[in-house]
Design a protein around this motif. Structure first.
Motif, short mmCIF file in Angstrom:
data_model
loop_
_atom_site.label_atom_id
_atom_site.label_comp_id
_atom_site.label_asym_id
_atom_site.label_seq_id
_atom_site.Cartn_x
_atom_site.Cartn_y
_atom_site.Cartn_z
N THR A 139 -21.84 16.03 -13.28
CA THR A 139 -21.02 17.21 -13.62
C THR A 139 -20.06 16.89 -14.75
O THR A 139 -19.88 17.69 -15.68
CB THR A 139 -20.22 17.67 -12.39
OG1 THR A 139 -21.13 17.98 -11.34
CG2 THR A 139 -19.39 18.90 -12.71
N TRP A 140 -19.43 15.70 -14.71
CA TRP A 140 -18.48 15.29 -15.74
C TRP A 140 -19.16 15.22 -17.11
O TRP A 140 -18.66 15.76 -18.09
CB TRP A 140 -17.88 13.94 -15.37
CG TRP A 140 -17.18 13.24 -16.50
CD1 TRP A 140 -17.57 12.08 -17.11
CD2 TRP A 140 -15.98 13.65 -17.17
NE1 TRP A 140 -16.69 11.74 -18.11
CE2 TRP A 140 -15.71 12.68 -18.17
CE3 TRP A 140 -15.12 14.73 -17.03
CZ2 TRP A 140 -14.60 12.77 -19.02
CZ3 TRP A 140 -14.01 14.82 -17.87
CH2 TRP A 140 -13.77 13.85 -18.85
N LYS A 141 -20.35 14.58 -17.18
CA LYS A 141 -21.04 14.47 -18.45
C LYS A 141 -21.58 15.81 -18.92
O LYS A 141 -21.61 16.09 -20.13
CB LYS A 141 -22.19 13.45 -18.33
CG LYS A 141 -21.73 12.01 -18.26
CD LYS A 141 -22.91 11.06 -18.29
CE LYS A 141 -22.45 9.61 -18.31
NZ LYS A 141 -23.59 8.67 -18.35
N TYR A 143 -20.23 18.79 -18.53
CA TYR A 143 -19.17 19.59 -19.16
C TYR A 143 -18.60 18.90 -20.39
O TYR A 143 -18.26 19.57 -21.38
CB TYR A 143 -18.07 19.87 -18.14
CG TYR A 143 -18.43 20.99 -17.20
CD1 TYR A 143 -18.11 22.31 -17.51
CD2 TYR A 143 -19.12 20.76 -16.02
CE1 TYR A 143 -18.45 23.36 -16.67
CE2 TYR A 143 -19.49 21.79 -15.17
CZ TYR A 143 -19.14 23.09 -15.51
OH TYR A 143 -19.50 24.13 -14.68
N ARG A 144 -18.50 17.57 -20.36
CA ARG A 144 -17.90 16.86 -21.49
C ARG A 144 -18.82 16.83 -22.70
O ARG A 144 -18.35 16.97 -23.84
CB ARG A 144 -17.56 15.42 -21.08
CG ARG A 144 -16.89 14.60 -22.18
CD ARG A 144 -16.39 13.28 -21.65
NE ARG A 144 -17.47 12.44 -21.16
CZ ARG A 144 -18.14 11.56 -21.92
NH1 ARG A 144 -17.83 11.43 -23.20
NH2 ARG A 144 -19.09 10.82 -21.40
#
Length: 229
Positions: A139-141, A143-144
Motif C-alpha cells: 500500500t505504501w509503495k 501510493y508513494r
C-alpha cells in the motif's frame, strides 16, 4: 488626488521588503506544513483507517467551518494554558506570535489541501489501483510511487490557487502584532501620515504577485487538460 505623493514610498521600501519577506516565508512554511499534514489527512480518509478517519473528517470540518482569525486566537491564547496544565505548573507556557502564526497557518491550510488531494484520489481510475495490486506492490509503495504523483499532477492548479489565497490571508497576522507586508505599510503610513500612498503601493505588489501566480495556474490547467485528452 493632488495631495498624493508617492515619493514617501522610496524611503519605506526596506521596511516593506522586510514585511514582504515575512509574508512569503509564512506562505512557504504554511504550504509545506499544510501539504504534509493535508496529504496524511486525505490518505487516512481515503483508506478509511478505523478511528483515525473519523478524527480526520472532524478536523477538516472544524477547520473549514471557522474563520482563520479565530483559529489564530485559539492557538495564541488557549494552547499556552493547555500546555501549562499538562506540565503540572498551571502557568501558561508562552509560544510566541511567530510560532503561533507559522503553526496555525499550516494546520489551517492542511484542511483545505486535504480536501483537494482527497478529490484527486477519488478522480483516479480504478485501474491504477488494480495495476499496483497486480504488481504485488505494498500500500505504501502504491501510493508513494503510483497514486500520489498522479494526484499531485492533476490537482496542482487547485493547490496553487489555494496557495494564492493563503498568501493574501497572511495579512491576518496583524492580530498577533506581527509585521507582514500590509502591516509594514500600515505602520509606515501612520508614522508619516501617508496611508493612501502606502496602501496603494502594497495593493500593486499583491496584484503583481497574484497575477503572476494566476498565470502559472492557467498554464498548469492547460497542460493538465492536454494530458487528459
Amino acid at each position: 488626488m493632488n495631495d498624493i505623493d508617492f515619493s514617501v514610498v522610496l524611503p519605506a521600501l526596506p521596511y516593506l521588503w522586510s514585511g514582504l519577506t515575512f509574508s512569503l516565508a509564512l506562505t512557504a512554511a504554511a504550504f509545506v506544513i499544510g501539504m504534509i499534514l493535508g496529504t496524511a489527512l486525505a490518505l487516512v480518509q481515503h483508506l478509511d483507517v478505523p478511528g483515525a478517519s473519523h478524527f480526520a473528517r472532524g478536523y477538516v470540518t472544524l477547520m473549514r467551518s471557522v474563520p482563520l482569525i479565530l483559529v489564530l486566537f485559539w492557538f495564541f491564547f488557549l494552547v499556552p494554558i493547555i500546555l501549562g496544565f499538562l506540565n503540572g505548573t498551571g502557568r501558561p507556557v508562552p509560544i510566541g506570535a511567530t510560532y503561533t502564526a507559522f503553526i496555525t497557518f499550516g494546520m489551517f491550510e492542511a484542511a483545505y489541501y486535504s480536501e483537494i488531494i482527497r478529490v484527486g484520489l477519488r478522480s483516479l481510475q480504478r485501474g491504477q489501483y488494480e495495476a499496483a495490486m497486480a504488481l504485488s506492490l505494498s500500500t505504501w509503495k502504491t501510493y508513494r510511487l503510483i497514486i500520489l504523483p498522479q494526484v499531485f499532477r492533476v490537482v496542482a492548479p487547485i493547490i496553487l490557487s489555494q496557495t494564492i489565497i493563503l498568501f493574501q490571508d497572511t495579512s491576518l497576522v496583524y492580530v498577533l502584532s506581527l509585521t507582514d507586508l500590509l502591516g509594514a505599510a500600515s505602520k509606515v503610513g501612520q508614522l508619516n501620515g501617508r496611508l493612501v500612498e502606502l496602501y496603494l503601493t502594497v495593493a500593486v505588489v499583491y496584484l503583481v504577485i497574484c497575477l503572476a501566480a494566476s498565470q502559472i495556474v492557467a498554464g498548469l490547467r492547460s497542460r493538465t487538460a492536454l494530458k487528459t485528452r
